[in-house]
Motif scaffolding. Structure first.
Motif, PDB file in Angstrom:
ATOM      1  N   ARG A   4     -35.984  -0.117 -50.212  1.00  0.00           N
ATOM      2  CA  ARG A   4     -36.691  -0.766 -51.320  1.00  0.00           C
ATOM      3  C   ARG A   4     -37.808   0.134 -51.848  1.00  0.00           C
ATOM      4  O   ARG A   4     -38.519   0.792 -51.082  1.00  0.00           O
ATOM      5  N   ASN A   5     -37.950   0.167 -53.172  1.00  0.00           N
ATOM      6  CA  ASN A   5     -38.973   0.952 -53.874  1.00  0.00           C
ATOM      7  C   ASN A   5     -38.849   2.451 -53.622  1.00  0.00           C
ATOM      8  O   ASN A   5     -39.824   3.194 -53.741  1.00  0.00           O
ATOM      9  N   ARG A  42     -30.833   7.029 -57.900  1.00  0.00           N
ATOM     10  CA  ARG A  42     -30.637   5.792 -57.150  1.00  0.00           C
ATOM     11  C   ARG A  42     -32.014   5.178 -56.898  1.00  0.00           C
ATOM     12  O   ARG A  42     -32.934   5.863 -56.458  1.00  0.00           O
ATOM     13  N   TYR A  43     -32.120   3.865 -57.127  1.00  0.00           N
ATOM     14  CA  TYR A  43     -33.392   3.177 -56.893  1.00  0.00           C
ATOM     15  C   TYR A  43     -33.140   1.880 -56.144  1.00  0.00           C
ATOM     16  O   TYR A  43     -32.307   1.061 -56.562  1.00  0.00           O
ATOM     17  N   GLY A  44     -33.845   1.701 -55.022  1.00  0.00           N
ATOM     18  CA  GLY A  44     -33.681   0.500 -54.218  1.00  0.00           C
ATOM     19  C   GLY A  44     -34.561  -0.630 -54.712  1.00  0.00           C
ATOM     20  O   GLY A  44     -35.782  -0.545 -54.626  1.00  0.00           O
ATOM     21  N   ILE A  45     -33.947  -1.694 -55.226  1.00  0.00           N
ATOM     22  CA  ILE A  45     -34.722  -2.862 -55.635  1.00  0.00           C
ATOM     23  C   ILE A  45     -34.927  -3.810 -54.460  1.00  0.00           C
ATOM     24  O   ILE A  45     -35.751  -4.726 -54.517  1.00  0.00           O
ATOM     25  N   SER A  46     -34.160  -3.586 -53.385  1.00  0.00           N
ATOM     26  CA  SER A  46     -34.361  -4.241 -52.096  1.00  0.00           C
ATOM     27  C   SER A  46     -33.753  -3.318 -51.055  1.00  0.00           C
ATOM     28  O   SER A  46     -33.249  -2.252 -51.386  1.00  0.00           O
ATOM     29  N   GLU A  65     -29.188  -1.334 -54.578  1.00  0.00           N
ATOM     30  CA  GLU A  65     -29.735  -0.205 -55.316  1.00  0.00           C
ATOM     31  C   GLU A  65     -29.124  -0.138 -56.712  1.00  0.00           C
ATOM     32  O   GLU A  65     -27.954  -0.493 -56.921  1.00  0.00           O
ATOM     33  N   LEU A  66     -29.927   0.315 -57.663  1.00  0.00           N
ATOM     34  CA  LEU A  66     -29.465   0.584 -59.013  1.00  0.00           C
ATOM     35  C   LEU A  66     -29.101   2.058 -59.119  1.00  0.00           C
ATOM     36  O   LEU A  66     -29.732   2.907 -58.485  1.00  0.00           O
ATOM     37  N   VAL A 126     -24.545  -0.537 -59.800  1.00  0.00           N
ATOM     38  CA  VAL A 126     -25.263  -1.106 -58.671  1.00  0.00           C
ATOM     39  C   VAL A 126     -24.413  -0.950 -57.418  1.00  0.00           C
ATOM     40  O   VAL A 126     -23.181  -0.922 -57.481  1.00  0.00           O
ATOM     41  N   SER A 172     -41.017   7.518 -52.569  1.00  0.00           N
ATOM     42  CA  SER A 172     -41.363   6.119 -52.805  1.00  0.00           C
ATOM     43  C   SER A 172     -42.174   5.983 -54.085  1.00  0.00           C
ATOM     44  O   SER A 172     -43.003   6.836 -54.384  1.00  0.00           O
TER      45      SER A 172
END
Length: 241
Positions: free
Chosen positions: A31-32, A63-67, A71-72, A103, A240
């Motif tokens: 996440r984040n 890649r981005y972790g929203i949780s 990931e997006l 995703v 992060s």
């Protein structure tokens, strides 16, 4: 379509230490956390007297972790392609290939022989030929099994659909952590286009962890039942935000 397949499957993330190979991960980034992957890949394909050379210069995957389980993803493939007939250049272009937005969702954790699994879905948005092309789709199931502290087996099964046709693909990767700073891998991958051709390839390489957040992987691949050769490198950076 075959070159498009290589552009799609040219990235990897498997937690820390960071690995950058062809196979897709069975887990999301934390996440984040934002992960950037810069990939340069030179592909040479030959079919009779025809030859196609393609070079990503470079392509970018974010890649981005929203949780911790979702990931997006955003993939921007920037390519240069040259087509030859009887060793004579007939066409050359530099272009943005289909931008991939999607995703990845963790399905379950590894339990014994049951592999860790993730579902990945991407939309393939035309950029170069946006006036005549429709949005395509990519769906994949990504798996991972831990064999030992040094060995892991990672594998994907996927389906690509766009205006050029349909392609199913597989990737099977065995990764070996030689030390805390060096790892190697061997993998097999292939695809079938419109249920006609089944291409099989082998890829191997070595990677270097350049710190807790940096990784560089170098690889070379060859076709097993086709005239294909590629050389590639991926630089991965994670931080992060």
């Amino acid at each position: 379509m075959r070159l498009f397949f290589f552009a799609i499957v040219a990235f990897l993330f498997i937690s820390l230490p960071i690995f950058s190979q062809t196979v897709e991960p069975a887990m999301a980034v934390d996440r984040n956390t934002l992960q950037l992957e810069l990939e340069s890949l030179y592909v040479m394909e030959k079919d009779g007297a025809d030859r196609v050379n393609s070079w990503s210069i470079p392509s970018v995957l974010m890649r981005y972790g929203i949780s911790n389980s979702i990931e997006l993803q955003l993939n921007i493939p920037y390519l240069r392609e040259s087509i030859y007939e009887d060793n004579n250049a007939v066409n050359s272009r530099t272009f943005l290939d289909n931008v991939q937005m999607g995703v990845s969702v963790n399905l379950w954790e590894e339990q014994g022989a049951l592999p860790q699994a993730a579902l990945m879905a991407r939309a393939l948005v035309p950029v170069y030929d946006y006036q005549t092309s429709e949005i395509g789709t990519l769906l994949a199931l990504n798996f991972s099994n831990t064999i030992s502290n040094q060995l892991s087996l990672n594998y994907n099964l996927g389906w690509i659909n766009d205006t050029e046709g349909n392609s199913a693909y597989y990737i099977a990767n065995l990764s070996w952590e030689i030390s805390q700073t060096i790892h190697s891998f061997v993998e097999f991958f292939g695809s079938t286009y419109n249920k006609i051709d089944m291409n099989h390839n082998i890829n191997s390489g070595v990677g270097f962890n350049l710190g807790e957040s940096f990784c560089l992987d170098l690889s070379v691949a060859s076709g097993l039942n086709q005239q294909m050769l590629f050389f590639g490198g991926v630089l991965t950076y994670q931080f992060s935000i």
